[in-house]
Design a protein around this motif. Structure first.
Motif, PDB file in Angstrom:
ATOM      1  N   ILE A 430      -2.933  -2.336  -2.617  1.00 19.54           N
ATOM      2  CA  ILE A 430      -4.164  -1.648  -1.965  1.00 19.54           C
ATOM      3  C   ILE A 430      -3.693  -0.472  -0.971  1.00 19.54           C
ATOM      4  O   ILE A 430      -4.099   0.697  -1.030  1.00 19.54           O
ATOM      5  CB  ILE A 430      -5.088  -2.615  -1.339  1.00 19.54           C
ATOM      6  CG1 ILE A 430      -5.838  -3.350  -2.489  1.00 19.54           C
ATOM      7  CG2 ILE A 430      -6.215  -1.829  -0.568  1.00 19.54           C
ATOM      8  CD1 ILE A 430      -6.538  -4.525  -1.800  1.00 19.54           C
ATOM      9  N   GLN A 431      -2.682  -0.756  -0.255  1.00 15.02           N
ATOM     10  CA  GLN A 431      -2.086   0.103   0.682  1.00 15.02           C
ATOM     11  C   GLN A 431      -1.100   1.149   0.167  1.00 15.02           C
ATOM     12  O   GLN A 431      -1.291   2.330   0.651  1.00 15.02           O
ATOM     13  CB  GLN A 431      -1.141  -0.804   1.675  1.00 15.02           C
ATOM     14  CG  GLN A 431      -1.988  -1.435   2.712  1.00 15.02           C
ATOM     15  CD  GLN A 431      -1.143  -2.461   3.661  1.00 15.02           C
ATOM     16  OE1 GLN A 431      -0.073  -2.542   3.422  1.00 15.02           O
ATOM     17  NE2 GLN A 431      -1.487  -2.764   4.854  1.00 15.02           N
ATOM     18  N   HIS A 432      -0.632   1.043  -0.997  1.00 17.57           N
ATOM     19  CA  HIS A 432       0.450   1.874  -1.607  1.00 17.57           C
ATOM     20  C   HIS A 432       0.369   1.833  -2.988  1.00 17.57           C
ATOM     21  O   HIS A 432       1.186   1.204  -3.733  1.00 17.57           O
ATOM     22  CB  HIS A 432       1.930   1.795  -1.182  1.00 17.57           C
ATOM     23  CG  HIS A 432       2.074   1.725   0.163  1.00 17.57           C
ATOM     24  ND1 HIS A 432       2.214   3.096   1.061  1.00 17.57           N
ATOM     25  CD2 HIS A 432       2.136   0.698   1.272  1.00 17.57           C
ATOM     26  CE1 HIS A 432       2.289   2.380   2.217  1.00 17.57           C
ATOM     27  NE2 HIS A 432       2.323   1.194   2.235  1.00 17.57           N
ATOM     28  N   PRO A 433      -0.913   2.249  -3.660  1.00 18.84           N
ATOM     29  CA  PRO A 433      -1.293   2.030  -4.963  1.00 18.84           C
ATOM     30  C   PRO A 433      -0.030   2.509  -6.006  1.00 18.84           C
ATOM     31  O   PRO A 433       0.037   2.039  -7.055  1.00 18.84           O
ATOM     32  CB  PRO A 433      -2.598   2.685  -5.389  1.00 18.84           C
ATOM     33  CG  PRO A 433      -3.036   3.427  -4.032  1.00 18.84           C
ATOM     34  CD  PRO A 433      -2.151   2.923  -3.128  1.00 18.84           C
ATOM     35  N   LYS A 434       0.296   3.704  -5.671  1.00 15.30           N
ATOM     36  CA  LYS A 434       1.543   4.444  -6.613  1.00 15.30           C
ATOM     37  C   LYS A 434       2.886   3.900  -6.001  1.00 15.30           C
ATOM     38  O   LYS A 434       3.934   4.264  -6.947  1.00 15.30           O
ATOM     39  CB  LYS A 434       1.279   5.887  -6.402  1.00 15.30           C
ATOM     40  CG  LYS A 434      -0.221   6.360  -7.143  1.00 15.30           C
ATOM     41  CD  LYS A 434       0.081   7.957  -7.063  1.00 15.30           C
ATOM     42  CE  LYS A 434      -1.204   8.325  -7.466  1.00 15.30           C
ATOM     43  NZ  LYS A 434      -1.584   7.957  -8.892  1.00 15.30           N
ATOM     44  N   GLY A 435       3.007   3.017  -4.934  1.00 13.80           N
ATOM     45  CA  GLY A 435       4.419   2.643  -4.506  1.00 13.80           C
ATOM     46  C   GLY A 435       5.123   3.613  -4.101  1.00 13.80           C
ATOM     47  O   GLY A 435       4.583   4.687  -3.698  1.00 13.80           O
ATOM     48  N   PRO A 436       6.213   3.293  -3.573  1.00 14.75           N
ATOM     49  CA  PRO A 436       6.869   1.983  -3.495  1.00 14.75           C
ATOM     50  C   PRO A 436       6.108   1.076  -2.511  1.00 14.75           C
ATOM     51  O   PRO A 436       5.689   1.399  -1.511  1.00 14.75           O
ATOM     52  CB  PRO A 436       8.161   2.140  -3.041  1.00 14.75           C
ATOM     53  CG  PRO A 436       8.288   3.319  -2.216  1.00 14.75           C
ATOM     54  CD  PRO A 436       7.109   4.295  -2.798  1.00 14.75           C
ATOM     55  N   LEU A 437       6.049  -0.351  -3.109  1.00 18.73           N
ATOM     56  CA  LEU A 437       5.357  -1.389  -2.232  1.00 18.73           C
ATOM     57  C   LEU A 437       6.102  -1.642  -0.888  1.00 18.73           C
ATOM     58  O   LEU A 437       7.268  -1.765  -0.999  1.00 18.73           O
ATOM     59  CB  LEU A 437       5.189  -2.469  -3.116  1.00 18.73           C
ATOM     60  CG  LEU A 437       4.464  -2.333  -4.331  1.00 18.73           C
ATOM     61  CD1 LEU A 437       3.945  -3.598  -4.963  1.00 18.73           C
ATOM     62  CD2 LEU A 437       2.919  -1.480  -4.070  1.00 18.73           C
ATOM     63  N   ASN A 438       5.253  -2.173   0.146  1.00 17.41           N
ATOM     64  CA  ASN A 438       5.924  -2.217   1.470  1.00 17.41           C
ATOM     65  C   ASN A 438       5.660  -3.476   1.890  1.00 17.41           C
ATOM     66  O   ASN A 438       4.362  -3.584   1.651  1.00 17.41           O
ATOM     67  CB  ASN A 438       5.617  -1.149   2.604  1.00 17.41           C
ATOM     68  CG  ASN A 438       6.407  -1.153   3.584  1.00 17.41           C
ATOM     69  OD1 ASN A 438       6.072  -2.044   4.342  1.00 17.41           O
ATOM     70  ND2 ASN A 438       7.482  -0.279   3.992  1.00 17.41           N
TER      71      ASN A 438
END
Length: 518
Positions: A430-438
């Motif tokens: 939700i915070q970074h839909p396109k990534g990279p995930l954190n």
């Protein structure tokens, strides 16, 4: 067209051609027999036809098909016969076709035929022969004695070869069908096993021992008790047991015993009769009745009140229930899988759980490891849930996870197990839909765990790790807030914060109100 003593050769040929056409009209024996019977019954005084085969290796006669005015069906009725009857059937001088206008005049027919067709009184027996081997007979029977004449024999005798061929073909087809069905069943079972194992992430690594236990117990009806922390995947394993069992095509009913108010447990579990209480306008089947024939999964069974434990023990012992407001017992055929995160043995010692129920449930315990006990599965689980969540959010491509971020996930202590992992991944997407995930928001907890491993005494603040003591009220508030973040704000029911913290939902709501948590 009715034949009489002066019937023409042309009419006989027409009858033979049409009857043979009907007999060969379908590859399904019961369909071709129906067509044949419907045609010839207007030319002969018959009430039905049967086919049977002689099996010398088993000393019996097997009826394989029958047709009459009511039905046409294949059969598998086997009737043992005496040695004298076997010798009579193997006599090469036995006529190919003959009239028995009183079945009591034929020893074998008198003994065998009425066991399948009680009303039979007379019959024309047409032997089916393959080479010098007697296959069996076609019986054209009537419910009255003395109705058949030599002209009827003349009409039927040309059909002997056709009957022999379709019978031989049908017998071969039945054997092939059985072989194919057995092969298909084995293939389906193998596919189901592979699909289940592939669907359980970690089946070949962290959950390998668990899946070995699942495969060994699945096809039995033994009660299974699964032990493990909240959120470790007990429901997934219960589903795997059901899918690999012989009940796979039957209901799989999941019940969270801790989510049902005590006042409703009886009616929800066992159902109720119409008028059992105010509002019971019709009979309702409870969870056990809904699972009849299949599997019932009783999650968090340690939450059941002692009064309900007594009734559950009766179900396990007698396989019966009585609906609320009813008197008659309902017989059940179910497989019970129970699960808990609590120490039932300790609860037995304190009187919170019945000892006899414990022994009844713990026939085959399976312990599900926590996520921190199977850290090697975390990368597989991360990939699996990212794919699942991306589909849920309709994303065009999967967000990337950098190695250092994956390391954070691998080092985290996961108090909420797999369920918490799903929530953490959903939050990151939700915070970074396109990534990279954190996953930096987990770092304080990772540092706390490292301090614990070094033997340092600390009080854990789930939001910000610290080695300073904090007031208990603040600690409690932060811990509840952390639990609510992990569960996405869900308080009640499966996967809720109350379940995660092992606290009564109403008690937790009171604490939240006191601490000013919205």
């Amino acid at each position: 067209m009715i034949f009489n003593g002066s019937h023409s050769e042309e009419s006989m040929e027409k009858f033979y051609y049409k009857a043979t056409q009907c007999l060969c009209s379908s590859l399904q024996l019961e369909e071709s027999l129906q067509s044949y019977f419907d045609y010839i019954k207007s030319h002969l005084p018959i009430d039905g036809i049967y086919l049977n085969i002689y099996r010398p290796d088993f000393s019996d006669i097997q009826f394989i098909a029958q047709v009459n005015e009511l039905q046409s069906t294949t059969l598998d009725r086997r009737i043992p016969i005496s040695n004298e009857m076997c010798e009579a059937l193997q006599d090469l001088d036995r006529p190919i076709i003959r009239i028995v206008n009183d079945i009591e005049l034929d020893t074998v027919t008198q003994f065998v035929a009425p066991q399948v067709i009680p009303e039979i009184k007379s019959v024309i027996l047409l032997r089916m022969v393959s080479g010098n081997t007697h296959l069996g007979v076609v019986g054209f029977y009537a419910k009255q004695a003395g109705v058949f004449r030599p002209r009827h024999v003349d009409m039927l005798e040309p059909h002997m070869q056709t009957f022999s061929l379709i019978t031989a073909f049908n017998l071969k087809g039945r054997n092939l069908l059985r072989a194919n069905e057995a092969l298909a069943e084995q293939n389906q079972s193998l596919k189901r096993t592979l699909n289940i194992c592939n669907g359980v992430v970690g089946a070949h690594s962290g959950l390998k021992h668990v899946m070995q236990q699942v495969e060994s117990i699945a096809k039995l009806n033994t009660t299974v008790l699964m032990l493990g922390e909240t959120g470790c995947g007990k429901e997934v394993i219960a589903n795997a047991i059901h899918e690999l069992s012989l009940r796979a095509n039957k209901p799989f009913i999941k019940v969270n015993c801790g989510a049902i108010p005590e006042s409703l447990i009886d009616s929800e579990m066992f159902g109720y009769e119409r008028g059992a209480f105010t509002g019971a306008e019709s009979r309702k089947a409870g969870y056990f009745e809904q699972a009849n024939g299949g599997t019932i999964f009783l999650d968090e069974i340690g939450e059941l009140p002692l009064s309900v434990q007594v009734r559950l023990l009766r179900v396990l012992q007698n396989s019966t229930i009585t609906r609320v407001g009813g008197h008659d017992s309902v017989q059940l055929d179910i497989r019970v899988i129970a699960a808990t995160h609590r120490n039932l043995k300790a609860m037995v010692s304190t009187g919170e759980f019945r000892e006899d129920l414990w022994y009844r449930l713990a026939i085959f315990p399976i312990e599900i490891p926590s996520l921190r006990q199977r850290r090697a599965d975390i990368p597989l689980l991360v990939q699996h849930f990212i794919e699942m969540l991306s589909a849920k959010f309709n994303q065009d491509q999967l967000p990337r996870v950098a190695p250092e971020q994956l390391a954070i996930l691998s080092q985290y202590h996961w108090p909420g197990n797999v369920r918490e992992l799903i929530n953490v991944l959903e939050r990151a997407i939700i915070q970074h839909p396109k990534g990279p995930l954190n996953f930096d928001f987990l770092v304080p907890d990772v540092e706390v765990e490292h301090k614990e491993k070094r033997g340092e005494t600390i009080i854990v603040d789930p939001s910000h790790a610290t080695d300073k003591l904090v007031p208990l009220e603040i600690m409690t508030r932060k811990y509840i807030e952390h639990a609510l973040r992990v569960t996405g704000g869900k308080l009640y029911g499966p996967g809720g914060a109350a379940q995660l913290l092992d606290i009564n939902p109403n008690t937790m709501r009171s604490k939240m109100k006191k601490l000013g948590i919205c």
